[in-house]
Design a protein around this motif. Structure first.
Motif, PDB file in Angstrom:
ATOM      1  N   UNK A 114      22.868  26.713  32.228  1.00  0.00           N
ATOM      2  CA  UNK A 114      23.915  25.784  32.676  1.00  0.00           C
ATOM      3  C   UNK A 114      25.180  26.482  33.188  1.00  0.00           C
ATOM      4  N   UNK A 115      25.252  27.802  32.981  1.00  0.00           N
ATOM      5  CA  UNK A 115      26.526  28.470  33.265  1.00  0.00           C
ATOM      6  C   UNK A 115      26.916  28.440  34.747  1.00  0.00           C
ATOM      7  N   UNK A 116      25.932  28.486  35.644  1.00  0.00           N
ATOM      8  CA  UNK A 116      26.285  28.468  37.069  1.00  0.00           C
ATOM      9  C   UNK A 116      26.963  27.157  37.452  1.00  0.00           C
ATOM     10  N   UNK A 117      26.524  26.059  36.824  1.00  0.00           N
ATOM     11  CA  UNK A 117      27.166  24.757  37.094  1.00  0.00           C
ATOM     12  C   UNK A 117      28.620  24.775  36.640  1.00  0.00           C
ATOM     13  N   UNK A 118      28.839  25.384  35.468  1.00  0.00           N
ATOM     14  CA  UNK A 118      30.202  25.464  34.925  1.00  0.00           C
ATOM     15  C   UNK A 118      31.073  26.343  35.837  1.00  0.00           C
ATOM     16  N   UNK A 119      30.485  27.469  36.278  1.00  0.00           N
ATOM     17  CA  UNK A 119      31.249  28.430  37.088  1.00  0.00           C
ATOM     18  C   UNK A 119      31.513  27.908  38.494  1.00  0.00           C
ATOM     19  N   UNK A 120      30.867  26.831  38.884  1.00  0.00           N
ATOM     20  CA  UNK A 120      31.091  26.286  40.227  1.00  0.00           C
ATOM     21  C   UNK A 120      32.248  25.274  40.234  1.00  0.00           C
ATOM     22  N   UNK A 121      32.817  24.960  39.054  1.00  0.00           N
ATOM     23  CA  UNK A 121      33.884  23.942  38.986  1.00  0.00           C
ATOM     24  C   UNK A 121      35.244  24.585  39.292  1.00  0.00           C
ATOM     25  N   UNK A 122      35.952  24.028  40.256  1.00  0.00           N
ATOM     26  CA  UNK A 122      37.203  24.658  40.697  1.00  0.00           C
ATOM     27  C   UNK A 122      38.243  24.758  39.588  1.00  0.00           C
ATOM     28  N   UNK A 123      38.345  23.724  38.721  1.00  0.00           N
ATOM     29  CA  UNK A 123      39.390  23.767  37.684  1.00  0.00           C
ATOM     30  C   UNK A 123      39.039  24.790  36.602  1.00  0.00           C
ATOM     31  N   UNK A 124      37.743  25.042  36.385  1.00  0.00           N
ATOM     32  CA  UNK A 124      37.342  26.095  35.434  1.00  0.00           C
ATOM     33  C   UNK A 124      37.705  27.447  36.040  1.00  0.00           C
ATOM     34  N   UNK A 125      37.358  27.645  37.307  1.00  0.00           N
ATOM     35  CA  UNK A 125      37.608  28.938  37.959  1.00  0.00           C
ATOM     36  C   UNK A 125      39.095  29.259  38.000  1.00  0.00           C
ATOM     37  N   UNK A 126      39.933  28.259  38.354  1.00  0.00           N
ATOM     38  CA  UNK A 126      41.348  28.613  38.502  1.00  0.00           C
ATOM     39  C   UNK A 126      41.937  29.023  37.150  1.00  0.00           C
ATOM     40  N   UNK A 127      41.494  28.367  36.077  1.00  0.00           N
ATOM     41  CA  UNK A 127      41.986  28.739  34.748  1.00  0.00           C
ATOM     42  C   UNK A 127      41.514  30.161  34.371  1.00  0.00           C
ATOM     43  N   UNK A 128      40.229  30.440  34.623  1.00  0.00           N
ATOM     44  CA  UNK A 128      39.685  31.763  34.268  1.00  0.00           C
ATOM     45  C   UNK A 128      40.348  32.864  35.099  1.00  0.00           C
ATOM     46  N   UNK A 129      40.557  32.574  36.389  1.00  0.00           N
ATOM     47  CA  UNK A 129      41.146  33.586  37.273  1.00  0.00           C
ATOM     48  C   UNK A 129      42.571  33.939  36.831  1.00  0.00           C
ATOM     49  N   UNK A 130      43.348  32.928  36.418  1.00  0.00           N
ATOM     50  CA  UNK A 130      44.705  33.205  35.906  1.00  0.00           C
ATOM     51  C   UNK A 130      44.623  34.163  34.722  1.00  0.00           C
ATOM     52  N   UNK A 131      43.695  33.867  33.815  1.00  0.00           N
ATOM     53  CA  UNK A 131      43.565  34.706  32.608  1.00  0.00           C
ATOM     54  C   UNK A 131      43.116  36.123  32.992  1.00  0.00           C
ATOM     55  N   UNK A 132      42.201  36.204  33.974  1.00  0.00           N
ATOM     56  CA  UNK A 132      41.690  37.524  34.381  1.00  0.00           C
ATOM     57  C   UNK A 132      42.793  38.358  35.035  1.00  0.00           C
ATOM     58  N   UNK A 133      43.616  37.708  35.838  1.00  0.00           N
ATOM     59  CA  UNK A 133      44.712  38.464  36.481  1.00  0.00           C
ATOM     60  C   UNK A 133      45.682  38.997  35.436  1.00  0.00           C
ATOM     61  N   UNK A 134      45.936  38.189  34.408  1.00  0.00           N
ATOM     62  CA  UNK A 134      46.847  38.641  33.347  1.00  0.00           C
ATOM     63  C   UNK A 134      46.267  39.881  32.668  1.00  0.00           C
ATOM     64  N   UNK A 135      44.939  39.943  32.528  1.00  0.00           N
ATOM     65  CA  UNK A 135      44.302  41.098  31.879  1.00  0.00           C
ATOM     66  C   UNK A 135      44.474  42.372  32.710  1.00  0.00           C
ATOM     67  N   UNK A 136      44.680  42.214  34.015  1.00  0.00           N
ATOM     68  CA  UNK A 136      44.776  43.378  34.896  1.00  0.00           C
ATOM     69  C   UNK A 136      46.190  43.844  35.157  1.00  0.00           C
ATOM     70  N   UNK A 137      47.175  43.168  34.542  1.00  0.00           N
ATOM     71  CA  UNK A 137      48.571  43.500  34.857  1.00  0.00           C
ATOM     72  C   UNK A 137      48.930  44.957  34.605  1.00  0.00           C
ATOM     73  N   UNK A 138      48.356  45.509  33.530  1.00  0.00           N
ATOM     74  CA  UNK A 138      48.697  46.913  33.190  1.00  0.00           C
ATOM     75  C   UNK A 138      47.852  47.924  33.950  1.00  0.00           C
ATOM     76  N   UNK A 139      46.934  47.470  34.781  1.00  0.00           N
ATOM     77  CA  UNK A 139      45.955  48.357  35.456  1.00  0.00           C
ATOM     78  C   UNK A 139      45.102  49.080  34.398  1.00  0.00           C
ATOM     79  N   UNK A 140      44.336  50.071  34.828  1.00  0.00           N
ATOM     80  CA  UNK A 140      43.497  50.786  33.863  1.00  0.00           C
ATOM     81  C   UNK A 140      42.408  49.896  33.288  1.00  0.00           C
TER      82      UNK A 140
END
Ligand code: DC
Length: 228
Positions: free
Chosen positions: A102-128
């Motif tokens: 079922x995960x591909x269906x979940x990953x295709x939802x725009x509101x799920x992606x935008x939330x995850x992407x925000x969190x992922x960008x925060x993880x990359x703030x320090x680089x490395x």
């Protein structure tokens, strides 16, 4: 030495996570598995009755997004990164075939992606960091200094996934796994939001016939060239 962001994207089950984890360990970077975040959201749906007839109750999930907190912690013994859903270690559960279905269906939802992407960008703030996924080099970190796009034939990928499930004691049929790999490829490549595709500046790595050692040598060569 300057710290960079390393984006590793590619098809499902082509060994991205194992490769990304090993690379992070070799160079002393933090590793983040973005697929684990989508898997954790899918598991949340399963555990909270949001799946009926293999379909997600999209509106309820939209309202519940603020209640879904995904974090990573290092395993004290192996140092591997473990995925937590609302404070509970779900590293094992998110790898089941039920979640994969079922995960591909979940990953295709725009509101799920935008939330995850925000969190992922925060993880990359320090680089490395090394992050693996489908849209890390295209959408999450379009300016990542090192981008690798990994692929392998569908049969090789299904065999690897099958061996993994059998090794952990799951009951699996090769044909079901191959069908799931092909179906996920199709959904991942054709979805409207952030479809899986190679970034123009990503290096292609087809590992169908490569050993893990050969693959690591290639990655280290790319890394050294970029950070020298
Ligand atoms: O890498 P994986 O198989 O654990 O990923 C699980 C699913 O999440 C897969 O169907 C693709 C999706 N995914 C995504 O859409 N974007 C990402 N950055 C990572 C994974």
């Amino acid at each position: 030495m300057k710290k960079i962001i390393i984006a590793i994207d590619g098809f499902s089950s082509c060994g991205k996570s194992t490769m990304a984890k090993a690379l992070a360990r070799n160079i002393g970077y933090l590793y983040f598995d973005s697929g684990a975040m989508y898997r954790a959201v899918a598991l949340y749906c399963m555990q909270n009755g949001l799946i009926n007839d293999k379909k997600i109750d999209i509106e309820t999930l939209r309202n519940r997004m603020k209640d879904i907190h995904i974090t990573f912690e290092a395993d004290p013994e192996t140092k591997n990164s473990l995925t937590y859903l609302n404070g509970v270690n779900v590293e094992h559960e998110i790898r089941s075939l039920e979640v994969s279905q079922i995960v591909s269906q979940v990953a295709a939802l725009d509101f799920v992606r935008s939330e995850m992407i925000d969190q992922q960008r925060a993880m990359g703030e320090q680089k490395g960091i090394v992050m693996d996924g489908r849209d890390i080099g295209t959408t999450v970190f379009p300016n990542a200094e090192m981008k690798v796009f990994v692929t392998a034939s569908a049969e090789v990928r299904a065999q690897r996934r099958y061996d993994e499930l059998i090794a952990r004691g799951d009951d699996a049929k090769f044909q079901d796994i191959l069908d799931n790999v092909l179906q996920r490829d199709h959904i991942d490549q054709t979805r409207e939001v952030s479809p899986l595709k190679q970034a123009d500046d990503a290096i292609l790595l087809d590992n169908s016939d490569m050993t893990r050692e050969e693959q690591m040598e290639r990655l280290m060569e790319i890394f050294k060239n970029l950070t020298a």
